[in-house]
Scaffold this active site. Structure first.
Site, short mmCIF file in Angstrom:
data_model
loop_
_atom_site.label_atom_id
_atom_site.label_comp_id
_atom_site.label_asym_id
_atom_site.label_seq_id
_atom_site.Cartn_x
_atom_site.Cartn_y
_atom_site.Cartn_z
N PHE A 129 11.23 4.44 0.16
CA PHE A 129 9.87 4.18 0.60
C PHE A 129 9.38 5.41 1.36
O PHE A 129 10.08 5.92 2.24
CB PHE A 129 9.79 2.92 1.47
CG PHE A 129 8.38 2.53 1.76
CD1 PHE A 129 7.57 2.02 0.74
CD2 PHE A 129 7.84 2.70 3.01
CE1 PHE A 129 6.24 1.68 0.99
CE2 PHE A 129 6.51 2.35 3.27
CZ PHE A 129 5.71 1.85 2.26
N ASP A 199 18.16 1.28 5.80
CA ASP A 199 16.88 0.60 5.96
C ASP A 199 16.98 -0.72 5.20
O ASP A 199 17.20 -0.74 3.98
CB ASP A 199 15.75 1.48 5.40
CG ASP A 199 14.37 0.84 5.54
OD1 ASP A 199 14.29 -0.39 5.77
OD2 ASP A 199 13.37 1.56 5.41
N TYR A 224 7.80 -8.15 8.29
CA TYR A 224 6.69 -8.83 7.61
C TYR A 224 6.91 -9.06 6.13
O TYR A 224 6.02 -9.55 5.45
CB TYR A 224 5.36 -8.12 7.85
CG TYR A 224 5.30 -6.65 7.47
CD1 TYR A 224 5.12 -6.27 6.15
CD2 TYR A 224 5.39 -5.65 8.42
CE1 TYR A 224 5.03 -4.93 5.80
CE2 TYR A 224 5.31 -4.31 8.10
CZ TYR A 224 5.13 -3.95 6.78
OH TYR A 224 5.05 -2.63 6.43
N LYS A 225 8.09 -8.70 5.62
CA LYS A 225 8.38 -8.95 4.21
C LYS A 225 9.14 -10.27 4.11
O LYS A 225 8.58 -11.34 4.31
CB LYS A 225 9.14 -7.76 3.63
CG LYS A 225 8.34 -6.45 3.70
CD LYS A 225 9.12 -5.29 3.14
CE LYS A 225 8.41 -3.97 3.36
NZ LYS A 225 7.15 -3.85 2.62
N ARG A 399 5.31 -5.23 -9.82
CA ARG A 399 6.40 -5.66 -8.95
C ARG A 399 6.27 -7.14 -8.63
O ARG A 399 5.19 -7.59 -8.21
CB ARG A 399 6.36 -4.81 -7.67
CG ARG A 399 7.58 -4.93 -6.82
CD ARG A 399 7.54 -3.92 -5.69
NE ARG A 399 6.48 -4.22 -4.72
CZ ARG A 399 6.51 -3.84 -3.45
NH1 ARG A 399 7.53 -3.11 -2.99
NH2 ARG A 399 5.53 -4.13 -2.64
#
Lengths: 440, 440
Positions: A129, A199, A224-225, A399
């Protein structure tokens, strides 16, 4: 091939199905984007209202003590620790993923710089990312390191060598869902004398993580995922006990001080992970995060993360099988009539809780419109742009995230049927699906 | 000396009195701690509920576009810019005060290092809020600067010399309420070739600030004090246009990228203040902040910050006069029978929106208990510990903040009467007021 009634039977037999009641899901939506923004837990609205109305509005400043605001980041940290295989009091919630990466990478570079000053390489993955790469780019420039990026995981063994100071990987790739072998890669890096930062943005709450078991050095992750903490929820950070007290991290704010309310002019870091807290935590967003994390605790009697992982694999396997059967998708690398290609590992053991598709030329530019057309049908996935100069290697991605806490097998079936119809009908060509928003 | 009915008349004649309706104030409380945690605006609960229920719960990921989440930090930044004399698109909300200070101090050191590499001193005030000093200590060590601290403002002119790279001051001191002459000090520093960073934590929303008029270089500020943004609300950051595009700041997260959704592996900073954003903003806490800032916009037809400042001075003057008259406080430095001393400037022009008192020996250790006894009576101030090794210079502080948005003159009268009674009766000696909490 499974039919819709087979999927209904799977839902009826799903022991994790009651967890769905812990969420407020919008009607008419199949949400396959929990890997970007998790859904709203049922408890969150009332909890945040309580924080606003009672703790802030009525009790005001004393809530730092009486409502436990001061301990909140550590309390939630302990709940997350249970999810990621860290020990008690080893994790704290703080700031954002990017900022926590800055802290742990700076700390890792100090350790490496002291123990093995001749090593000047930070290694990561080009498809990591971007924020991870940007933070590493900043620290590499600041401290005179070279940031090396690899493209394929099979390059890793050769790059884990005597030059390497810190290996920094996202366990589950945000684009492809490829899941690194955390224990194996960490062992390889340690054998070569390097430190490893993981991560867990797409791992925590998505796959079982065992940081201590893998003997990792540092880890960070996103709130928040899969943790369903709300938009921009604070992140978390972990440092192995063998490292945590060795140095300051550079973002030395007052709440990382050993005694913040003594208001001394000199910084003395708190012992342990407390020194990874910087400024005053955003309490509203932090309180909301706890509601998301608490659902995982509620899953414990039903088997917790191992059971969730089992269901996650069943969901992603079902999705791939159905896309293969109904959208003409065959093996990875083979293109269907409709141009659909699997961009995630076919091997479930190497895959996180998401499945990505790409579209072959001449359709590969159409991915954005296909996602928009799906969203118009109530199937929410997302689009992640590829590298325009080499779309064969880094294609545009459709995705789809599969969150076993609330997603059912029938929803997967219906999502694939929508995808089939969007592709077969060509409705994605409609102009309203081709107007890109400023951001996606 | 003003009597209670005089204060009631002042309230009746107060043109700013209607602003009080913009807040939800707890019954039976005189809140003199808005300089630590501002009160709850009336609009906040419904706004945050809307963010949770509709924008997150129902609209989910698309709210980044449709609900304007992506623009939120910049939109609120523009509202704050109006409060602090910055230009359109020059301010953004982001992270915490500590983190924003790290960004601007790192940027200032890069500019100084390029333009005047022989200068190796960062100068600040020993009584600055500790987080500022801790961040400066970190960056000084990292980049080979010396952090010098002065104790008295009259040392400043001699210390602003050819060694100085960056002067970093909080405009209004968190302990004493002393207000620096921003324009004068900035001019002095610029004349000596140094850059100036202003921390507006106790200025924004408390006193008129004119960053551009003062020709400041960088500024940061806090969202949860006078801006009433809620516990741990995000902070804000400003860089003068002459500096903003010159370098990256080191906390180079993905939302500070020029094109975050192109997901490129290399960092290209956004033009302007956008590059001072790092990771994903905590939307719940950010949305709450906007409700606090909006009250200042509502004050514009009533005269805005100049009118608020005029009332603030009237409130603090009234408090001091009444303490002098009713608690035996005389001129600064003179001790009353009850040991009360004014620890803030007597000159309103050199004072922010707070008044601090200290207690003389043998009572000076009693400050904590006096504040607790006042809190038990519904008068909320706070206690800030002094330096135990030199209490004469840095005494324990009884701190009272006066927020003109919602505070009335009669409340000031009543607060002083409570203080008089607490001191005169000795009720602060009761054991329940002397049990220190872990944090205060």
């Amino acid at each position: 091939m499974k039919q819709r009634q087979d999927c209904q039977a799977l839902d009826a037999a799903d022991a994790l199905r009651p967890l769905r009641e812990h969420f407020t899901l919008p009607a008419g939506v199949i949400y396959l984007d929990g890997n970007s923004l998790g859904v709203l837990p049922a408890a969150t609205e009332a909890r945040v209202q309580q924080v606003i109305r009672q703790e802030w509005g009525t009790d005001l400043i004393k809530s730092w003590n009486t409502a436990g605001w001061m301990e909140l980041p550590r309390r939630i940290g302990n709940k997350i620790a249970w999810l990621v295989g860290a020990g008690e009091d080893e994790v704290t919630v703080a700031d954002s993923t990017s900022l926590n990466l800055y802290k742990v990478l700076a700390a890792a570079l100090r350790i490496a710089g002291e123990d093995r000053p001749e090593r000047r390489v930070i290694l990561s993955e080009r498809s990591n990312f971007p924020t991870d790469l940007y933070i590493a780019e900043s620290l590499a420039a600041q401290q005179g390191y070279t940031l090396k990026l690899f493209d394929h995981v099979d390059e890793l063994p050769a790059l884990i060598n005597a030059e390497l100071a810190v290996l920094m990987l996202t366990e589950v790739n945000y684009r492809t869902g490829y899941k690194h072998d955390m224990a194996g890669v960490t062992q390889l890096a340690h054998a070569a004398g390097a430190l490893v930062i993981w991560d867990l943005a797409h791992s925590a709450g998505a796959v079982p993580v065992d940081l201590k078991g893998a003997d990792a050095d540092f880890a960070i992750g996103c709130g928040y995922k899969y943790l369903n903490g709300g938009p921009g929820a604070p992140a978390f950070v972990w440092a192995h006990p063998r490292h945590v007290d060795r140095f300051w991290q550079p973002l030395s704010g007052w709440l990382g001080h050993a005694a913040p309310f003594q208001f001394t002019p000199n910084y003395t870091p708190a012992p342990g992970i407390g020194r990874y807290i910087c400024g005053t935590p955003a309490i509203l967003s932090t309180a909301a995060l706890e509601c998301g994390v608490d659902v995982f605790l509620a899953s414990e009697p039903m088997g917790g993360m191992p059971a969730l992982r089992k269901k996650s694999i069943a969901l992603t396997e079902l999705f791939i099988e159905l896309v293969e059967a109904r959208c003409g998708l065959k093996a990875q690398g083979a293109f269907s009539d409709l141009g659909v290609r699997l961009a995630s590992p076919r091997d479930a053991a190497r895959r996180g809780s998401q499945v990505c598709l790409s579209l072959a030329a001449p359709l590969h530019e159409a991915g954005y419109a296909v996602i928009q057309a799906l969203i118009a049908r109530g199937v929410i996935g997302d689009f992640r742009a590829g590298d325009p100069s080499r779309l064969d290697e880094v294609p545009h991605i459709l995705r789809f995230g599969f969150t076993p806490l609330y997603l059912g097998f029938t929803e997967v079936f219906d999502a694939v049927e929508h995808l089939r119809q969007v592709l077969a009908s060509g409705e994605w060509k409609q102009s309203q699906f081709n107007q890109k928003a400023a951001v996606t």
